[in-house]
Enzyme design. Sequence first.
Site, mmCIF file in Angstrom:
data_model
loop_
_atom_site.group_PDB
_atom_site.id
_atom_site.type_symbol
_atom_site.label_atom_id
_atom_site.label_comp_id
_atom_site.label_asym_id
_atom_site.label_seq_id
_atom_site.Cartn_x
_atom_site.Cartn_y
_atom_site.Cartn_z
ATOM 1 N N SER A 163 -9.626 2.682 -0.309
ATOM 2 C CA SER A 163 -8.187 2.920 -0.212
ATOM 3 C C SER A 163 -7.751 4.314 -0.654
ATOM 4 C CB SER A 163 -7.433 1.877 -1.022
ATOM 5 O OG SER A 163 -7.798 1.966 -2.366
ATOM 6 N N HIS A 191 -8.271 -3.251 3.310
ATOM 7 C CA HIS A 191 -7.730 -2.135 4.091
ATOM 8 C C HIS A 191 -8.362 -2.060 5.480
ATOM 9 C CE1 HIS A 191 -5.309 -0.609 0.793
ATOM 10 N NE2 HIS A 191 -6.320 -0.973 0.020
ATOM 11 N N LYS A 222 -1.267 -7.277 2.741
ATOM 12 C CA LYS A 222 -1.154 -5.930 3.317
ATOM 13 C C LYS A 222 -0.822 -6.080 4.808
ATOM 14 C CE LYS A 222 -4.347 -4.031 -0.160
ATOM 15 N NZ LYS A 222 -3.413 -3.773 -1.255
HETATM 16 N N1 PLP Z 1 -9.133 -5.046 -2.949
HETATM 17 C C1 PLP Z 1 -8.658 -3.858 -2.498
HETATM 18 C C2 PLP Z 1 -9.606 -2.888 -1.856
HETATM 19 C C3 PLP Z 1 -7.295 -3.546 -2.647
HETATM 20 O O1 PLP Z 1 -6.820 -2.370 -2.235
HETATM 21 C C4 PLP Z 1 -6.438 -4.489 -3.271
HETATM 22 C C5 PLP Z 1 -4.991 -4.195 -3.482
HETATM 23 O O2 PLP Z 1 -4.597 -3.167 -3.874
HETATM 24 C C6 PLP Z 1 -6.983 -5.695 -3.711
HETATM 25 C C7 PLP Z 1 -8.324 -5.945 -3.536
HETATM 26 C C8 PLP Z 1 -6.112 -6.735 -4.345
HETATM 27 O O3 PLP Z 1 -5.388 -7.381 -3.335
HETATM 28 P P1 PLP Z 1 -4.137 -8.311 -3.708
HETATM 29 O O4 PLP Z 1 -2.945 -7.438 -3.704
HETATM 30 O O5 PLP Z 1 -4.128 -9.363 -2.644
HETATM 31 O O6 PLP Z 1 -4.446 -8.886 -5.059
#
Ligand code: PLP
Length: 376
Positions: A163, A191, A222
Amino acid sequence: WKSERVIASRQGPHLRLAGGGAGIINFCANNYLGLSSHPEVIRAAVEALEKFGAGLSSVRFICGTQSIHKDLEEKIARFHQREDAILYASCFDANAGIFEALLTPEDAVLSDELNHASIIDGIRLCKANKYRYKHMDMQDLEAKLKEAQKHRLRLVATDGAFSMDGDIAPLREICQLAQKYDALVFIDECHATGFLGPNGRGTDELLGVVDKVTIINSTLGKALGGAAGGYTTGPKPLIDLLRQRSRPYLFSNSLPPAVVGCASKALDLLMESNAIAQSMAAKTQRFRSKMTAAGFTISGKDHPICPVMLGDARLASVMAEDMLNRGIYVIGFSYPVVPKGKARIRVQISAVHSDEDIDRCVEAFTEVGRKHGALP
Ligand code: PLP
């Protein structure tokens, strides 16, 4: 200390900030497909709320499983071409719950050093032997896999798309190494789900390794409607095990029906057509090529996360502030979120940005970049 801007309107390409600031163009949400305020997604949420209530007041295994939860799990598994799926309150929870449930002290987990915080925390909670390989470095992964041969089971864990840099894990090479050294592959597709690959299935589809990746964790918060929620999808015996052993699943409330309704409708829209994902890809291409032509360096390739690399932390921060003064909402990232000397402004493109929105963003960057010496 981080400060938070307060939004007084719906999530979307155009925002109103509390205390003024209307008509701001938003380039920092993970709303890649624009489904967070899609009328059909909102209608599905309202219908689920009316029919199934505000919430379950329970965890899943006591009295918290409704037909819509089972339907959504089935739909997620079908979307990813996997055997089964399990829902969590977030992908953070899915990542917190999987490693401890799956791995014992006799096993090993090999994790990319730039994996998301929730993967790092999930790995901390398990008792397996831990190996951290250099970011996307296949030589280092191979060396660590050799070292880990002494353990009973090996699991390679990586973000599908990272990200902060918008770069994509070399999954073909990872899967080849996993095959050679008898390891399983886990990817976090937060992502990627909904928009990477010809049908938006994610990084495994993009790189042609759908049948080689064993476990996928991803988010409903997302691209898939943006409300909240996460999941694991993969082999049925693994999902059965998680329902028995995964602590964030066992000991936290069920997903609220309205949230289930949003995600379910988002998946329907994506399974009907890939037009939304294609429109996002075209806009990403427009932004990346215009910014590069203007003289900026954009990290990553073909991903809607477009980090405008600036290097200096103060420059990233003052430029982001000045962009907002011109009606463009972007965020600067610096150490410790990204390595020292690699400060940047992260721009995220959405299918619901118009070409005009994109062009206004490029124009503002060019003006602000010249003003602060980031461009000649
Ligand atoms: N994994 C990644 C790569 C993320 O970017 C995020 C959120 O920022 C998460 C996990 C966590 O996702 P959630 O918002 O559903 O807890």
